[in-house]
Write a protein that holds these residues in place. Structure first.
Motif, PDB file in Angstrom:
ATOM      1  N   SER A  75       0.815  -1.221   0.000  1.00 45.05           N
ATOM      2  CA  SER A  75       0.000   0.000   0.000  1.00 45.05           C
ATOM      3  C   SER A  75       0.844   1.264   0.000  1.00 45.05           C
ATOM      4  CB  SER A  75      -0.942   0.044   1.209  1.00 45.05           C
ATOM      5  OG  SER A  75      -1.662  -1.145   1.315  1.00 45.05           O
ATOM      6  N   ASN A 128      -3.998 -12.632  -0.789  1.00 44.60           N
ATOM      7  CA  ASN A 128      -4.717 -11.494  -0.201  1.00 44.60           C
ATOM      8  C   ASN A 128      -4.061 -10.167  -0.541  1.00 44.60           C
ATOM      9  OD1 ASN A 128      -6.590 -13.192   0.878  1.00 44.60           O
ATOM     10  ND2 ASN A 128      -5.729 -13.187   2.946  1.00 44.60           N
ATOM     11  N   ARG A 132      -6.254  -7.482  -2.422  1.00 46.80           N
ATOM     12  CA  ARG A 132      -6.523  -6.221  -1.733  1.00 46.80           C
ATOM     13  C   ARG A 132      -6.005  -5.046  -2.562  1.00 46.80           C
ATOM     14  NH1 ARG A 132      -3.443  -6.711   2.656  1.00 46.80           N
ATOM     15  NH2 ARG A 132      -1.971  -5.344   1.590  1.00 46.80           N
ATOM     16  N   ARG A 133      -4.780  -5.203  -3.060  1.00 47.42           N
ATOM     17  CA  ARG A 133      -4.175  -4.142  -3.866  1.00 47.42           C
ATOM     18  C   ARG A 133      -5.005  -3.903  -5.135  1.00 47.42           C
ATOM     19  NH1 ARG A 133      -2.347   0.497  -4.289  1.00 47.42           N
ATOM     20  NH2 ARG A 133      -1.190   0.878  -6.183  1.00 47.42           N
ATOM     21  N   GLU A 135      -8.187  -4.482  -5.526  1.00 49.48           N
ATOM     22  CA  GLU A 135      -9.451  -3.835  -5.147  1.00 49.48           C
ATOM     23  C   GLU A 135      -9.268  -2.336  -4.915  1.00 49.48           C
ATOM     24  OE1 GLU A 135     -10.863  -6.263  -1.943  1.00 49.48           O
ATOM     25  OE2 GLU A 135     -11.770  -7.669  -3.365  1.00 49.48           O
ATOM     26  N   GLU A 136      -8.167  -1.979  -4.247  1.00 48.36           N
ATOM     27  CA  GLU A 136      -7.889  -0.562  -3.983  1.00 48.36           C
ATOM     28  C   GLU A 136      -7.938   0.276  -5.257  1.00 48.36           C
ATOM     29  OE1 GLU A 136      -4.702  -1.224  -0.407  1.00 48.36           O
ATOM     30  OE2 GLU A 136      -4.116   0.080  -2.075  1.00 48.36           O
ATOM     31  N   TRP A 157     -12.666  -5.101 -11.272  1.00 49.02           N
ATOM     32  CA  TRP A 157     -11.611  -5.995 -10.809  1.00 49.02           C
ATOM     33  C   TRP A 157     -10.894  -6.642 -11.988  1.00 49.02           C
ATOM     34  CZ3 TRP A 157      -9.160 -10.588 -10.105  1.00 49.02           C
ATOM     35  CH2 TRP A 157      -8.421 -10.730  -8.931  1.00 49.02           C
TER      36      TRP A 157
END
Lengths: 203, 203
Positions: A75, A128, A132-133, A135-136, A157
């Motif tokens: 992130s 994950n 997650r990345r 999705e961000e 996505w």
């Protein structure tokens, strides 16, 4: 005089946090010189000044240390929001390229993927991290949908995964670097497909 | 009476070849039940009937065995040549999907990628396997150029890599299976980009 904490203890949490910071910094430095394959607990101990038994107790293996390193480093890439879909895709792709072309970041990623094959816990963490990345940064696609640049039913996505796939294929599977040509073809192919509704979900 | 060799010695090379066949078959069976992480020399010895010290002498590690297994199994996918570019891309994508959706093939690929992070010799073998396989199927693109379906300056290698990347990203990085939706979006995105000249080299 301001009360400056002594060097190395600026992070909250005292000794435990300092130990973590020292070992993760050592791992990051080692991975700038040599591949994951060369990383050992002894080398981490030598570079960090933390006793090897302490490292082993806390992280168990070098894989454990590198998983923790990813958690700390992830992130760090911002999500572009320039008001233009093509430019957002291009900036994101360039950021992924720059990140992965730094030798130590590539070594972290390659090391984690190796660890994932041996440890289902690491496998889950790697998956994950990617999910997650991804999705961000779907924000880029959602913004494009709002502006009417791509069809409304576009699966955000899938667009981002389509952008990331050629880059990570190059870095993690072909084990090369991401050059300007790959940035170009990846952006253009994804842009074209998204605009044309390839990633639209019908019905 | 014809002189039939005893069962198991049909491969040329006698005892050494039989040993190799038995150990590779055992590895392939083990990877159908469990992931690469569970594979040990002892399990290979038990299933193959070959003594563990013989396996260790010949292949050194389980990684060595799996590299040898890939060498044996590779080039089993034919290159489609239907006379239609879109259909060729679709058949190739489906073949890659079917191959990688078989658990043991996926385990072989994941295991090799893990081994590559620890051993530059394996890294080279994995890279060469992907590069060679990609080159083989560039025939699809060269045929399409000849028929005038894609621009003449199209980089055939890039087209095939663009098709493979989302599939291997799914299998080896996200560690999922290749579903019909991914086959669809991958084929359409690559087809569209290739037709539109995204992979054409100017000048």
């Amino acid at each position: 005089m301001t009360e400056r904490p002594p060097h190395g203890s600026a992070r909250p949490g005292g000794r435990t946090a300092r130990t973590r910071a020292a070992v993760l910094a050592a791992a990051y430095e080692e991975l700038d010189r040599d591949s994951f394959a060369e990383l050992t607990l002894d080398r981490l101990a030598r570079r960090s000044g933390v006793h090897v038994s302490t490292i082993r107790r806390r992280w168990r293996t070098v894989e454990g240390v590198v998983v923790d390193l990813l958690a700390e480093r992830s992130s760090t890439l911002p999500t572009p929001d320039t008001g233009d879909f093509h430019r957002d895709l291009r900036e994101l792709t360039q950021a992924i390229a720059d990140f992965n072309n730094a030798l130590r970041n590539r070594n972290v990623m390659q090391g984690l993927l190796a660890a994932a094959a041996h440890d289902t816990r690491v496998e889950e963490i790697v998956r994950n991290a990617f999910v997650r990345r991804t999705e961000e940064v779907t924000l880029i696609v959602r913004n494009a949908v709002e502006r009417g640049d791509v069809p409304e039913e576009t699966d955000a996505w899938e667009v981002i995964a389509s952008l990331g796939a050629p880059l990570y294929y190059r870095v993690l599977i072909l084990r090369g670097s991401i050059d300007d040509r790959l940035v170009h073809t990846t952006v253009e192919a994804t842009y074209l497909a998204a605009r044309s509704g390839v990633f639209a979900r019908k019905g």
